[in-house]
Design a protein around this motif. Structure first.
Motif, PDB file in Angstrom:
ATOM      1  N   TRP A 190       0.910  -0.959   0.445  1.00 60.79           N
ATOM      2  CA  TRP A 190       0.389  -0.201  -0.295  1.00 60.79           C
ATOM      3  C   TRP A 190       0.548   1.093   0.371  1.00 60.79           C
ATOM      4  CZ3 TRP A 190      -4.525  -0.788  -1.359  1.00 60.79           C
ATOM      5  CH2 TRP A 190      -5.233  -2.279  -0.305  1.00 60.79           C
ATOM      6  N   ARG A 227      -7.470  -8.409   9.108  1.00 63.96           N
ATOM      7  CA  ARG A 227      -7.366  -7.861   7.362  1.00 63.96           C
ATOM      8  C   ARG A 227      -7.434  -8.156   6.311  1.00 63.96           C
ATOM      9  NH1 ARG A 227      -9.096  -2.676   9.471  1.00 63.96           N
ATOM     10  NH2 ARG A 227      -8.559  -2.017  11.062  1.00 63.96           N
ATOM     11  N   GLN A 275      -4.893  -8.198   5.036  1.00 62.90           N
ATOM     12  CA  GLN A 275      -3.672  -6.935   3.984  1.00 62.90           C
ATOM     13  C   GLN A 275      -4.657  -6.279   2.933  1.00 62.90           C
ATOM     14  OE1 GLN A 275      -0.705  -9.382   1.920  1.00 62.90           O
ATOM     15  NE2 GLN A 275      -0.827 -11.439   2.507  1.00 62.90           N
ATOM     16  N   LYS A 276      -6.107  -5.991   3.568  1.00 65.20           N
ATOM     17  CA  LYS A 276      -7.148  -4.743   2.983  1.00 65.20           C
ATOM     18  C   LYS A 276      -7.478  -4.145   3.776  1.00 65.20           C
ATOM     19  CE  LYS A 276      -8.827  -7.929   0.011  1.00 65.20           C
ATOM     20  NZ  LYS A 276     -10.521  -8.382  -0.764  1.00 65.20           N
ATOM     21  N   GLN A 285      -8.419   0.797   3.556  1.00 66.95           N
ATOM     22  CA  GLN A 285      -8.705   2.002   3.116  1.00 66.95           C
ATOM     23  C   GLN A 285      -8.365   3.621   3.242  1.00 66.95           C
ATOM     24  OE1 GLN A 285     -12.876   0.947   5.030  1.00 66.95           O
ATOM     25  NE2 GLN A 285     -13.996   2.055   3.017  1.00 66.95           N
ATOM     26  N   GLY A 301     -11.306  -5.448   6.337  1.00 61.31           N
ATOM     27  CA  GLY A 301     -11.349  -5.906   5.329  1.00 61.31           C
ATOM     28  C   GLY A 301     -11.888  -5.043   3.714  1.00 61.31           C
ATOM     29  N   PHE A 332     -12.092  -1.925   1.260  1.00 59.59           N
ATOM     30  CA  PHE A 332     -10.224  -1.136   1.149  1.00 59.59           C
ATOM     31  C   PHE A 332     -11.331  -0.378  -0.347  1.00 59.59           C
ATOM     32  CE2 PHE A 332     -11.363  -4.692  -1.363  1.00 59.59           C
ATOM     33  CZ  PHE A 332     -11.123  -4.199  -3.153  1.00 59.59           C
ATOM     34  N   LEU A 365      -5.084  -5.325  -7.130  1.00 59.41           N
ATOM     35  CA  LEU A 365      -5.839  -4.775  -6.428  1.00 59.41           C
ATOM     36  C   LEU A 365      -7.322  -5.009  -6.006  1.00 59.41           C
ATOM     37  CD1 LEU A 365      -3.427  -2.191  -4.362  1.00 59.41           C
ATOM     38  CD2 LEU A 365      -3.523  -4.408  -3.588  1.00 59.41           C
TER      39      LEU A 365
END
Length: 571
Positions: free
Chosen positions: A103, A425, A427-428, A430, A513, A515, A532
């Protein structure tokens, strides 16, 4: 009138950003805190190899085998501790760095989704304190090497008269070295991290070659290694600890000494051209170079014992002996100058990158309107004079032990970070929610995710007693307290991770979770965005300030019903 002038002065001090590049400056964001765009991601595998090599090619890593030999471990056991510890350092640093790789945000922002927008100040303040102190300590240690360089050029400097007051626990010889090292380091703070390619290449190659030459010379003159190299296990019979616990203590101690560097992972991984560059460069350097430096230090120290009749683990002391405190031949002084300059250069760039720049990023997180990486790094460096390392090192015998043991508090922090990102999460995150206090999933309760605090406290609470006893030199307290402290890094990491997981499941929060569907910051390449599932910003036919309404409409929030024309359809 005065208030108007003050306001204008404040506006001039504010960090400037290019709005066209999404470099918005406000209370939570500036150019150095937003996700890095592809144009600023310039580090390849060799950059990371050099970055970690510089953190390995130093005086403390050179002396590492002595720490474990002093505990009574054999040479083989000591090197096993180093090999295992280095592998674990590579593992944990990669876990922390992964968020930056995916990210493109650093530790400063990474903590906002775990701790909350305001709660993230807790880990930030800890790191800022550590960066202030470590920067000062490294400047002092680098100053000792600079003093050796000066002595190699002007031998009379070794006997310079001490003009400092008696209540100052240092000498003019040491203090001049500190001032010169600090002054020479200062200009390099103006280089932005994405431009560190040349220093990494030159310094790591220079010091690495110098260390190998030093080892070859010592083996040649001594005609082999000395008795230190073949030392077996020497644990005293009255010791309360067997070799297994001493090995565990050694691994914990080595991880603790670099725990602050492990938390730097995402600060620098976000500059990677791609994840493979970070993984290849970092693992090769952390594991291979780190182990080799300790081995070279062991061999050189052992061979020099045969030459000089004494053991000199500290390179500045050994270098002074090699040139007879400046009274040796010109050839000896020339060799010592280049060797000590190599050690000093690595200390300089390790300090700049690992401490000053990291401190600059954290200070930017506290005051985004007025501090960027460069200003924060300068503040961290100026703080050396406030910290006064000559007082800490020369007066407090247990100071470095306490500083290295700060991993007691950092390991639980790393544990909750990894648990939150990888397990909870998946790996997600916002990104847009990390830079505002309204309509964000990361505000929690008044800006603090209270769930992380008990998990963090429980991670270090049971181990801090052993730390206190160790610092006090108490050896008669219950063994359990010491055993917990000897595995403090692992205990803290896994305990806090587990408790945080349970707490978050019992008291769930919204947005887990989720994004952003849109790349609001232009942070991803087309390939990254497709992987992604993120829509490139340039595919939207509406202004950026209206794009944020997409998320609110999709989440069911009340508001004007608006259609947004995009490349793939209509929202």
């Amino acid at each position: 009138m005065a208030s108007l002038r003050l306001r204008k002065f404040g506006e001039k001090l504010q960090v400037k950003g290019d709005e066209a590049q999404h470099e918005k400056t406000d209370s939570w964001s500036n150019r150095d805190l937003i996700p890095l765009p592809p144009s600023r991601r310039t580090w390849a595998a060799f950059h990371y190899f050099g970055y970690w090599a510089i953190s390995s090619l130093n005086v403390s890593n050179w002396q590492t085998p002595n720490t474990y030999l002093t505990l009574g471990l054999s040479v083989g056991q000591s090197m096993a501790v180093i090999v295992i510890s280095r592998a674990l350092i590579a593992l944990f640093s990669t876990l922390v760095a992964w968020c930056g790789l995916k990210w493109h945000i650093g530790f400063t922002i990474q903590n906002r989704y775990t701790w909350g927008m305001r709660g993230s100040y807790i880990p930030l303040l800890q790191r800022i304190l550590l960066n202030f102190i470590w920067t000062a300590v490294q400047c002092w240690n680098g100053g000792r090497l600079v003093a050796v360089c000066i002595t190699a050029i002007w031998p009379s400097f070794a006997t310079i008269e001490n003009t400092l007051p008696s209540n100052m626990p240092t000498t003019t010889y040491q203090f001049v070295g500190f001032i010169v090292f600090w002054t020479l380091s200062l200009p390099f703070l103006f280089i932005r991290p994405e431009k560190f390619k040349l220093p990494f290449q030159v310094v790591s190659a220079y010091c690495g070659i110098g260390m190998i030459c030093m080892m070859i010379w010592s083996l040649s003159v001594a005609k082999g290694v000395g008795p230190v190299f073949s030392e077996g296990e020497k644990i005293p019979s009255e010791s309360r600890w067997n070799s297994s616990w001493l090995i565990m203590s050694g691994i914990n101690q080595m991880l603790g000494g670099i725990a602050a560097g492990i938390t730097n992972g995402s600060d620098f991984s976000r500059y990677a051209k791609s994840p493979k560059h970070y993984i290849l460069g970092s693992i090769a350097s952390v594991w291979v170079v780190g182990t080799m430096v300790s081995f070279v230090g062991l061999v050189t120290t052992s061979a020099c014992q045969k030459i000089y009749g004494e053991i000199y683990w500290n390179p500045p002391d050994l270098l002074m002996v090699m040139m007879d405190a400046g009274q040796g031949s010109s050839k000896a002084r020339t060799g010592v100058f280049f060797l000590s300059a190599g050690f000093a250069l690595t200390a300089m760039f390790e300090n700049i990158c690992g401490n000053a720049v990291a401190g600059g990023i954290d200070l930017a997180g506290l005051f985004p309107r007025y501090i960027d990486i460069r200003r924060g790094a300068l503040i961290t460096f100026i703080a050396c004079w406030v910290v006064q390392p000559w007082q800490l090192i020369n007066k407090a015998a247990t100071f470095i032990t306490v500083l290295s043991s700060f991993a007691v508090f950092l390991a639980p922090m790393i544990g909750v970070m990894c648990c939150d990102f990888f397990i909870l999460r998946k790996q997600k995150i916002q990104l847009s929610n990390l830079y505002r206090t309204h309509d964000t999933a990361y505000w929690y309760f008044h800006g603090v995710n209270w769930r992380v605090i008990p998990a963090w406290l429980c991670g270090w609470g049971p181990t801090v007693g052993g730390l206190i006893l160790t610092v006090r030199g108490n050896t008669t307290a219950p063994k359990r307290l010491f055993e917990l402290y000897y595995m403090a890094f692992f205990f803290g990491f896994f305990t806090s991770a587990l408790l945080f997981y349970v707490t978050m499941r019992l008291f769930p929060v919204p947005g887990m979770g989720d994004f952003d569907d849109v790349d609001y910051y232009g942070a991803f390449t087309a390939k990254e965005a497709a992987k992604l599932g993120v829509m490139p910003l340039d595919s939207l036919d509406v202004p950026l300030e209206r794009v944020e309404h997409i998320e609110r409409l999709k989440s069911g929030e009340k508001g004007p019903k608006t259609e947004y024309i995009v490349a793939d359809g209509v929202y």
